[in-house]
Design a protein around this motif. Sequence first.
Motif, mmCIF file in Angstrom:
data_model
loop_
_atom_site.group_PDB
_atom_site.id
_atom_site.type_symbol
_atom_site.label_atom_id
_atom_site.label_comp_id
_atom_site.label_asym_id
_atom_site.label_seq_id
_atom_site.Cartn_x
_atom_site.Cartn_y
_atom_site.Cartn_z
ATOM 1 N N GLU A 183 -39.923 63.756 -55.317
ATOM 2 C CA GLU A 183 -39.317 63.841 -54.098
ATOM 3 C C GLU A 183 -37.941 63.185 -54.182
ATOM 4 O OE1 GLU A 183 -43.492 63.734 -51.525
ATOM 5 O OE2 GLU A 183 -42.225 62.167 -51.685
ATOM 6 N N LEU A 184 -36.944 63.822 -53.413
ATOM 7 C CA LEU A 184 -35.601 63.309 -53.126
ATOM 8 C C LEU A 184 -35.227 63.167 -51.747
ATOM 9 C CD1 LEU A 184 -33.941 66.127 -55.429
ATOM 10 C CD2 LEU A 184 -34.774 63.993 -56.113
ATOM 11 N N TYR A 185 -34.857 61.878 -51.597
ATOM 12 C CA TYR A 185 -34.398 61.295 -50.391
ATOM 13 C C TYR A 185 -32.950 61.008 -50.192
ATOM 14 C CZ TYR A 185 -39.384 60.361 -49.794
ATOM 15 O OH TYR A 185 -40.837 60.646 -49.519
ATOM 16 N N ILE A 186 -32.172 60.837 -49.343
ATOM 17 C CA ILE A 186 -30.911 60.476 -48.959
ATOM 18 C C ILE A 186 -30.678 59.956 -47.745
ATOM 19 C CG2 ILE A 186 -29.789 62.651 -48.586
ATOM 20 C CD1 ILE A 186 -27.206 61.689 -50.294
ATOM 21 N N LEU A 187 -29.925 58.562 -47.794
ATOM 22 C CA LEU A 187 -29.909 57.992 -46.528
ATOM 23 C C LEU A 187 -28.655 57.150 -46.661
ATOM 24 C CD1 LEU A 187 -31.873 54.612 -46.881
ATOM 25 C CD2 LEU A 187 -32.590 56.549 -48.311
ATOM 26 N N PHE B 247 -30.442 55.252 -56.549
ATOM 27 C CA PHE B 247 -28.599 55.246 -56.942
ATOM 28 C C PHE B 247 -28.208 55.358 -55.580
ATOM 29 C CE2 PHE B 247 -31.383 57.498 -60.019
ATOM 30 C CZ PHE B 247 -31.151 56.843 -61.136
ATOM 31 N N GLU B 248 -26.918 54.449 -55.915
ATOM 32 C CA GLU B 248 -25.855 54.472 -54.763
ATOM 33 C C GLU B 248 -24.955 55.324 -55.205
ATOM 34 O OE1 GLU B 248 -24.404 50.634 -52.839
ATOM 35 O OE2 GLU B 248 -22.620 51.240 -54.015
ATOM 36 N N LEU B 249 -24.514 56.456 -54.121
ATOM 37 C CA LEU B 249 -23.394 57.444 -54.274
ATOM 38 C C LEU B 249 -22.137 57.019 -53.346
ATOM 39 C CD1 LEU B 249 -26.037 60.322 -53.696
ATOM 40 C CD2 LEU B 249 -25.616 59.157 -55.764
ATOM 41 N N THR B 250 -21.097 57.555 -53.814
ATOM 42 C CA THR B 250 -19.789 57.536 -53.194
ATOM 43 C C THR B 250 -19.181 58.849 -53.366
ATOM 44 O OG1 THR B 250 -17.781 56.250 -53.058
ATOM 45 C CG2 THR B 250 -18.417 56.997 -55.145
ATOM 46 N N GLU C 92 -20.998 53.654 -42.425
ATOM 47 C CA GLU C 92 -19.613 52.836 -42.143
ATOM 48 C C GLU C 92 -19.236 52.625 -43.460
ATOM 49 O OE1 GLU C 92 -20.474 49.324 -39.820
ATOM 50 O OE2 GLU C 92 -21.238 50.625 -38.008
ATOM 51 N N SER C 93 -19.848 52.229 -44.470
ATOM 52 C CA SER C 93 -19.194 51.919 -45.924
ATOM 53 C C SER C 93 -19.009 53.238 -46.430
ATOM 54 C CB SER C 93 -20.526 51.036 -46.511
ATOM 55 O OG SER C 93 -21.466 51.743 -46.685
ATOM 56 N N GLY C 94 -19.568 54.410 -46.125
ATOM 57 C CA GLY C 94 -18.855 55.493 -47.076
ATOM 58 C C GLY C 94 -20.082 55.558 -48.304
ATOM 59 N N LYS C 95 -21.272 54.867 -48.079
ATOM 60 C CA LYS C 95 -22.002 54.666 -49.455
ATOM 61 C C LYS C 95 -23.304 55.364 -49.074
ATOM 62 C CE LYS C 95 -19.613 51.080 -51.758
ATOM 63 N NZ LYS C 95 -19.432 49.687 -52.257
ATOM 64 N N TYR C 96 -24.012 56.103 -49.860
ATOM 65 C CA TYR C 96 -25.247 56.617 -49.603
ATOM 66 C C TYR C 96 -26.516 56.371 -50.841
ATOM 67 C CZ TYR C 96 -23.396 59.084 -45.617
ATOM 68 O OH TYR C 96 -22.753 59.447 -44.504
ATOM 69 N N ILE C 97 -27.491 56.235 -50.516
ATOM 70 C CA ILE C 97 -28.527 55.974 -51.474
ATOM 71 C C ILE C 97 -29.420 57.159 -51.577
ATOM 72 C CG2 ILE C 97 -30.645 54.564 -52.164
ATOM 73 C CD1 ILE C 97 -29.338 52.400 -50.181
ATOM 74 N N SER D 246 -35.805 47.231 -46.909
ATOM 75 C CA SER D 246 -35.548 47.536 -48.031
ATOM 76 C C SER D 246 -35.944 48.958 -48.303
ATOM 77 C CB SER D 246 -36.852 46.689 -48.885
ATOM 78 O OG SER D 246 -38.134 47.156 -48.377
ATOM 79 N N ILE D 247 -35.709 49.255 -49.646
ATOM 80 C CA ILE D 247 -35.925 50.954 -49.546
ATOM 81 C C ILE D 247 -37.525 51.192 -49.791
ATOM 82 C CG2 ILE D 247 -35.958 52.647 -51.736
ATOM 83 C CD1 ILE D 247 -33.172 51.514 -52.355
ATOM 84 N N ALA D 248 -38.354 50.253 -50.288
ATOM 85 C CA ALA D 248 -39.609 50.408 -50.252
ATOM 86 C C ALA D 248 -40.260 50.451 -48.889
ATOM 87 C CB ALA D 248 -40.407 49.355 -50.819
ATOM 88 N N ASN D 249 -39.702 49.716 -47.856
ATOM 89 C CA ASN D 249 -40.251 49.987 -46.699
ATOM 90 C C ASN D 249 -39.794 51.191 -46.007
ATOM 91 O OD1 ASN D 249 -41.373 47.319 -46.430
ATOM 92 N ND2 ASN D 249 -39.504 46.286 -45.570
ATOM 93 N N TYR D 250 -38.538 51.686 -46.150
ATOM 94 C CA TYR D 250 -38.051 52.767 -45.675
ATOM 95 C C TYR D 250 -38.966 54.176 -46.387
ATOM 96 C CZ TYR D 250 -34.834 56.854 -45.106
ATOM 97 O OH TYR D 250 -34.278 58.099 -44.848
ATOM 98 N N LEU D 251 -39.238 54.013 -47.450
ATOM 99 C CA LEU D 251 -40.241 54.996 -48.035
ATOM 100 C C LEU D 251 -41.533 55.037 -47.360
ATOM 101 C CD1 LEU D 251 -39.436 54.920 -51.786
ATOM 102 C CD2 LEU D 251 -38.539 56.676 -50.085
ATOM 103 N N ALA D 252 -41.967 53.890 -47.260
ATOM 104 C CA ALA D 252 -43.296 53.569 -46.551
ATOM 105 C C ALA D 252 -43.465 53.956 -45.181
ATOM 106 C CB ALA D 252 -43.783 52.213 -46.740
ATOM 107 N N SER D 253 -42.039 54.039 -44.257
ATOM 108 C CA SER D 253 -42.263 54.392 -42.964
ATOM 109 C C SER D 253 -42.363 55.798 -42.565
ATOM 110 C CB SER D 253 -40.768 54.184 -42.530
ATOM 111 O OG SER D 253 -39.871 54.915 -42.977
#
Length: 531
Positions: A134-138, A107-110, A181-186, A147-154
């Motif tokens: 599990e909960l992640y925020i980035l 989910f994208e958060l603002t 920079e965008s003020g948006k988090y995932i 990609s998010i998949a690559n992020y989780l696999a890292s």
Amino acid sequence: MKNKKMSRLFSIILCLGVVASLLPSGNALAAGDESVVFNFGYVQNNAAGDTDIAADVSDIKKITEYGNNGARKWRYLESSGVRDNGESYYDNNYTCIRTNTGGWAAFELTGLSGGEYSANVTYTAVAAPIATAELYILPAEAVSGSSIANYLASGKLPFGTVKCESGGSAGFEKVQLAPSESGKYILVVSTPAQGGRVAINNITFTRTGEYVAPAVEVTLKFGYNQNISDGDTDITASKTVTDIADYGDKGARKWKYWDSKNLRSDESYYYGNYTQIRTNSGGWIAFELTGLASAEYKMTVNHTAYATSPIAHAYLYIFPVEELGAGTVEDYLASGRAVKAGSLDGSKTEERTFEGVQLAPSASNTYVLVASTSVKAGTFKLTDITFTPTGEYKETGAASQSPFGELAAYIEKKNDASYTINVLSAIKSLDYKKIGFKIMLDGEAENSPAAFVEINTLYNQVNAPDFGGEPLTAAWFFEGGSQDGYVFIGERELASADAEGKKLIFCPYALKNDDTAVWGNEFTVTVGGGN
């Protein structure tokens, strides 16, 4: 143990410095009261003015916009292994996510900004729940071009884990949000081990301080060849080390020369695969480092043998540059505050591993690495040093709180069938019920009786044998000081088939009269390969 064997033993000794810290935690920016609540239930968002979407939306993948009036500060972004067809939906008081094995929803958060936060998550038990999620925020930028998949696999770590089989809430501290920079988090909700349902009611992020960059693995390369391949083209090989006063191009070389004492600069230089350092008696060299953050680390040191006049013991120290204040490295070493992080034997080509190295917070994220040859002269060659984070920084107090001196070991292959391991250390007093060593193969059960050996030889200051013209006293193990105490030795035999190529873990211990154990620091080495 005969003097001749002792002499041989110490000609190829492995030393471990006590790892501790005298430094203050100093981690602090005043906490604020800024809180941002992300409601995942229709009722709460509708009451706040979000009227553009109905309750019980059959597919969360349809919620691709933020709510009216900014009431709902999240939107669906993407997912993998999420089951729709009415099984992942937006309900009155929660959003339900049903996944297959290894599934996740993002989910994208603002409304958030970079900083350190506490996070509180409330969740509801529903039918066919997942055991844990599990909960992640980035920052949104963290997956730009990837990609998010690559992020989780890292191998990134979640900021928290919730147990979904029963409803409730969970709080997590020191959640780090890097600036965006965008003020948006995932926000990613992941179920890596199995499939099932997760029902999130809301998540509240409360700002508690400034963002603190997480520790990452950092390798300091001391060879020209390695650094130039990483893009450091601003310096030539065979450069005198005292002339390397800047970091490499593109940050490729994360160290630069800082200061030294009794360094033979004409014979200390930056070469193809190592940096050679030669000192006179009592010499040391200091490097300024970048790229590290406060944490507990495993420090892995690779060094290359020097055949002519190698130093037997080069001690390594690392501390925040702020510790120097208005003083010098020499002042700091003389103050007694410096605590050894490890050591090396200049006559060997080997990899040394030191666990539990503590890096206190540095306001500038700048550290000083000192390699000291204490009271003797000689040469050693640094190949590389890797710092691997293993946990949060622990303020452990003065090194003198440990009753143990340095650790030394000798691994001898007796024949094709077995190895003999001799381990030595020193202790300040014998006021213990039992003294010994843990000598354990990696993977061996922690409670294996064979891994714990009691001392088989004990020396004091009077009956200490001589090796190489120097008595084997506690003072030697406490790095040349006048420390009274006792040297103790343990021995274990290992079958070659069991030990060859495996890591061996050493650790001294003492048992108090109330059966409380006191442990020294661990040291690991791989059996075989010329040990």
